[in-house]
Design an enzyme around this catalytic site. Sequence first.
Site, PDB file in Angstrom:
ATOM      1  N   ASP A   1       0.566  -0.950   0.081  1.00 37.96           N
ATOM      2  CA  ASP A   1       0.109   0.286  -0.071  1.00 37.96           C
ATOM      3  C   ASP A   1       0.770   1.403  -0.230  1.00 37.96           C
ATOM      4  O   ASP A   1       0.513   2.281   0.521  1.00 37.96           O
ATOM      5  CB  ASP A   1      -0.795   0.025   1.178  1.00 37.96           C
ATOM      6  CG  ASP A   1      -0.503  -0.244   2.646  1.00 37.96           C
ATOM      7  OD1 ASP A   1       1.178  -0.331   2.386  1.00 37.96           O
ATOM      8  OD2 ASP A   1      -1.209   0.006   3.543  1.00 37.96           O
TER       9      ASP A   1
ATOM     10  N   LYS B   1       3.745   0.605  16.930  1.00 39.83           N
ATOM     11  CA  LYS B   1       1.682   2.253  16.557  1.00 39.83           C
ATOM     12  C   LYS B   1       3.051   3.090  18.191  1.00 39.83           C
ATOM     13  O   LYS B   1       2.110   2.130  19.148  1.00 39.83           O
ATOM     14  CB  LYS B   1       1.149   1.497  16.855  1.00 39.83           C
ATOM     15  CG  LYS B   1       1.036   0.667  15.262  1.00 39.83           C
ATOM     16  CD  LYS B   1       0.599   1.858  14.590  1.00 39.83           C
ATOM     17  CE  LYS B   1       1.131   0.928  12.660  1.00 39.83           C
ATOM     18  NZ  LYS B   1       0.456  -0.652  12.487  1.00 39.83           N
TER      19      LYS B   1
ATOM     20  N   ASP C   1       1.695   5.858   2.020  1.00 36.24           N
ATOM     21  CA  ASP C   1       0.566   5.056   2.662  1.00 36.24           C
ATOM     22  C   ASP C   1      -0.891   4.989   2.046  1.00 36.24           C
ATOM     23  O   ASP C   1      -1.058   5.914   2.926  1.00 36.24           O
ATOM     24  CB  ASP C   1       0.981   4.574   4.249  1.00 36.24           C
ATOM     25  CG  ASP C   1       0.136   3.444   4.324  1.00 36.24           C
ATOM     26  OD1 ASP C   1      -0.842   3.563   4.232  1.00 36.24           O
ATOM     27  OD2 ASP C   1       0.687   2.846   5.391  1.00 36.24           O
TER      28      ASP C   1
END
Length: 376
Positions: free
Chosen positions: A107, A158, A218
């Site tokens: 992606d 994250k 992204d």
Amino acid sequence: MKGAMLVGGFGTRLRPLTVTTPKPMLPLVNMPFLEIELLHLKEYGVDEVVLSTGYLPEVFDEYFGDGSSLGMKLVHVTEDEPLGTCGAIKNVERHLGDEPVIVCNGDILTDLDIGALVQYHKDKGAVVTITLTPVEDPTAYGLVPLDDDGRIKEFVEKPSWDQVVTNLINAGTYVLDPKVLKDVPPGVNYSFERQLFPDLLRQGEALYGFPSDCYWLDLGTPEKYLSAHHDILDGQVRVPLAGADRGDRVFLGEGVLIDETAHVYGPLLAGDGVRIGAGARVGDRTCLGSGVSIESGARVEGSVVLDEAVIGEHCVVEQSIIGRGTRLGPDVHVADCSVLGDNIEAGGENEFLKGIRIWPSTIIEAGKVRFYRTGD
Ligand code: GDD
Ligand code: MG
């Protein structure tokens, strides 16, 4: 050189577009995004690629088959259950050979110099080299701090803001020596970012980061999907546009019919057979798929309208995405990064604002959807 592409995700943040099409197969400037990624790999001699699919695998197979139309060799391997980023590559290990391979998240839109990345990997004697890109908000990504020699110190996937020690994040393109997969358990969900890479660091293996200031995006959300179109149409990232250049960055496919009273201005890409009616105004980084019809008096700006959609008379579509085959009656207003899925029938005078998302094939009567405004 061989490559492997991770294309098995559900693309949930891009719903409703990904209800009918897996994220890597969504059109980007009128061709499947994955085709742009594959041609980028091919440019650097990566012409044998394994596609690790999961969600809607047949869509990939129907379009690409064995890859011969791209002059590449493609192998499709479909997971029954999502195996995670590393598990998915372990699952295709038998196709990778013994030499370093390129692994890509499916992606990412980038013009990364893959030749320089591979050279860096060799020069450093690394087992894994990870491309890194600077971002303003690293909390949605994998944080990868480096030492002075470029060696990776840790992985913080994250991170929360108090863990942010660098703006460099994992950009989702790796060079990987297949031997690092040896001890990964087969057939189980396994993560590069949370499991294999931190494990390799603990074992003292040489993992390097390759910071790059190339173009990087992204494509995870509708905002990013629109931005990718805007950036390509603006010429910020080099992607070949399918259409004749009429000057001022207006690219038109074959058989495009534009009424002489319409105002059409760049940047704009219109696919084959697009029709633009009297007095319509279309441009400002808009992409129209093939067979799209913009009826008279409509205004379409900064938007993506996918194949065969019909934008009715006097509609206004701004900074939004209209799915394949969707038909809008007259005077519909779509704005604010709203997303209409495929094959929706919306009668006249509806409003789709404030990032609203409408499920594919929904039928909406005229004037049913309205947004309250202070003072109305
Ligand atoms: N085959 C397969 N199986 N593919 C998968 C699976 C799986 O179980 N899970 C995810 N993928 C594919 C997705 O389709 C996507 O192309 C890619 O792997 C990355 O997954 P995302 O879900 O988009 O991950 P992310 O964006 O949250 O995070 C990853 O990418 C960031 C860069 O964009 C991580 O690698 C981060 O560390 C990184 O910063
Ligand atoms: Mg992603």
